[in-house]
Design a protein around this motif. Structure first.
Motif, PDB file in Angstrom:
ATOM      1  N   VAL A 134      41.642  30.008  45.658  1.00 41.22           N
ATOM      2  CA  VAL A 134      40.947  31.302  45.768  1.00 41.22           C
ATOM      3  C   VAL A 134      41.480  32.200  44.652  1.00 41.22           C
ATOM      4  O   VAL A 134      42.699  32.300  44.496  1.00 41.22           O
ATOM      5  CB  VAL A 134      41.271  32.003  47.119  1.00 41.22           C
ATOM      6  CG1 VAL A 134      40.594  33.374  47.189  1.00 41.22           C
ATOM      7  CG2 VAL A 134      40.864  31.159  48.311  1.00 41.22           C
ATOM      8  N   VAL A 136      40.517  35.973  42.194  1.00 41.18           N
ATOM      9  CA  VAL A 136      39.657  37.056  41.709  1.00 41.18           C
ATOM     10  C   VAL A 136      40.102  37.338  40.281  1.00 41.18           C
ATOM     11  O   VAL A 136      41.310  37.283  39.989  1.00 41.18           O
ATOM     12  CB  VAL A 136      39.839  38.307  42.611  1.00 41.18           C
ATOM     13  CG1 VAL A 136      39.175  39.534  42.007  1.00 41.18           C
ATOM     14  CG2 VAL A 136      39.265  38.018  44.003  1.00 41.18           C
ATOM     15  N   GLY A 142      41.991  43.970  43.777  1.00 41.17           N
ATOM     16  CA  GLY A 142      42.210  45.207  44.534  1.00 41.17           C
ATOM     17  C   GLY A 142      40.950  46.039  44.711  1.00 41.17           C
ATOM     18  O   GLY A 142      41.020  47.220  45.027  1.00 41.17           O
ATOM     19  N   GLY A 144      38.212  44.787  46.614  1.00 42.60           N
ATOM     20  CA  GLY A 144      37.461  44.294  47.774  1.00 42.60           C
ATOM     21  C   GLY A 144      36.736  42.976  47.554  1.00 42.60           C
ATOM     22  O   GLY A 144      36.056  42.476  48.458  1.00 42.60           O
ATOM     23  N   GLY A 146      38.031  39.845  46.912  1.00 43.50           N
ATOM     24  CA  GLY A 146      38.659  38.789  47.715  1.00 43.50           C
ATOM     25  C   GLY A 146      38.307  38.954  49.188  1.00 43.50           C
ATOM     26  O   GLY A 146      38.056  37.973  49.897  1.00 43.50           O
ATOM     27  N   SER A 147      38.249  40.200  49.653  1.00 44.09           N
ATOM     28  CA  SER A 147      37.914  40.438  51.069  1.00 44.09           C
ATOM     29  C   SER A 147      36.498  39.970  51.395  1.00 44.09           C
ATOM     30  O   SER A 147      36.259  39.455  52.487  1.00 44.09           O
ATOM     31  CB  SER A 147      38.047  41.925  51.410  1.00 44.09           C
ATOM     32  OG  SER A 147      39.385  42.314  51.285  1.00 44.09           O
ATOM     33  N   ARG A 179      45.149  39.655  57.324  1.00 41.05           N
ATOM     34  CA  ARG A 179      44.031  40.528  57.742  1.00 41.05           C
ATOM     35  C   ARG A 179      42.828  39.730  58.240  1.00 41.05           C
ATOM     36  O   ARG A 179      41.965  40.263  58.929  1.00 41.05           O
ATOM     37  CB  ARG A 179      43.549  41.368  56.564  1.00 41.05           C
ATOM     38  CG  ARG A 179      44.511  42.421  56.168  1.00 41.05           C
ATOM     39  CD  ARG A 179      43.847  43.272  55.103  1.00 41.05           C
ATOM     40  NE  ARG A 179      44.853  44.037  54.402  1.00 41.05           N
ATOM     41  CZ  ARG A 179      44.658  44.690  53.285  1.00 41.05           C
ATOM     42  NH1 ARG A 179      43.474  44.681  52.724  1.00 41.05           N
ATOM     43  NH2 ARG A 179      45.614  45.360  52.722  1.00 41.05           N
TER      44      ARG A 179
END
Ligand SMILES: CC(C)(COP(=O)(O)OP(=O)(O)OC[C@H]1O[C@@H](n2cnc3c(N)ncnc32)[C@H](O)[C@@H]1OP(=O)(O)O)[C@@H](O)C(=O)NCCC(=O)NCCS
Length: 203
Positions: A134, A136, A142, A144, A146-147, A179
């Motif tokens: 994974v 980015v 930072g 969002g 990856g989220s 998370r």
């Protein structure tokens, strides 16, 4: 003047942009601690070498699923995962990776092999969806991206009632994965730096 934000969307990575995804994975992970130890050299050569390995992996692993976050003009982040029972690369894939790694010199090839063996030695015996790699793109971290990838992945695991698993060598990434329901189940020193092994129980 106000700049408009690019529209982000998650989509499958296809054979058309698989090599771009491999290049992103090379760039995106070139400053990861275990990459520094395994490849040595400067940022550019680490990115280049890892991209070469990722290209071999993505091209020769038909069971690997790959999703990316598209920013309109280019991929901004990539996540790949192997379905249950398929997280160990096939003999053909392993040979291709070894062949590529051997072009980096004996020292680097043996460090890559030992890193791979150490991580594989922690793979759970139970069926699991193995997430990784994974990454980015570095200048976009930072924000969002990856989220977005992890949210989709967690939804997929929940829908399938599947257990999730991953490894990381980046301390900041541990909290990030927590998370999304992953918890550290083990920790080990690999090439002299810590690695964390994380599981996400089936829903
Ligand atoms: C880990 C990673 C995929 C997260 O993607 P991202 O788009 O930066 O993450 P988001 O913007 O959605 O979430 C940000 C959170 O991620 C975490 N994070 C982990 N590494 C980070 C980094 N290098 N930069 C910024 N945030 C990072 C932070 O906890 C941050 O939380 P905060 O906003 O409260 O500080 C990305 O930073 C990355 O590619 N890192 C390098 C490669 C890597 O380590 N991959 C995963 C391990 S195998």
């Amino acid at each position: 003047m106000e700049m408009s934000q690019p529209y982000l969307y998650v989509r499958p990575v296809t054979s058309a942009d698989r090599d771009a995804a491999a290049a992103l994975l090379g760039r995106g992970m070139a400053d990861n601690p275990v990459h520094l130890m395994a490849y040595g050299g400067d940022d550019r050569s680490r990115a280049h070498r890892h991209a070469q390995l990722m290209r071999a992996l993505l091209r020769s692993s038909p069971s690997l699923q790959i999703e990316g976050v598209d920013r309109g003009e280019a991929l901004a982040g990539v996540a790949a995962w192997a379905p249950p029972g398929r997280c160990r690369p096939s003999a053909t894939t392993r040979l291709r990776l070894l062949g590529r790694a051997s072009t980096f010199g004996l020292g680097t090839a043996s460090r890559l092999l030992s890193w791979n063996r150490r991580w594989a030695g922690h793979d759970p015996d139970e069926p699991h969806v193995h997430l990784g790699p994974v990454a980015v793109d570095r200048h976009l971290r930072g924000q969002g991206i990856g989220s977005l990838l992890l949210l989709r992945h967690a939804q997929r695991l929940d829908a399938a009632g599947a257990e999730g698993y991953l490894e990381t060598d980046r301390p900041e990434a541990v909290g990030f994965y927590e998370r999304f329901g992953y918890a550290v189940v083990d920790e080990a020193d690999v090439l002299g730096v810590p690695s964390w092994f994380m599981r996400r129980p089936a829903a």
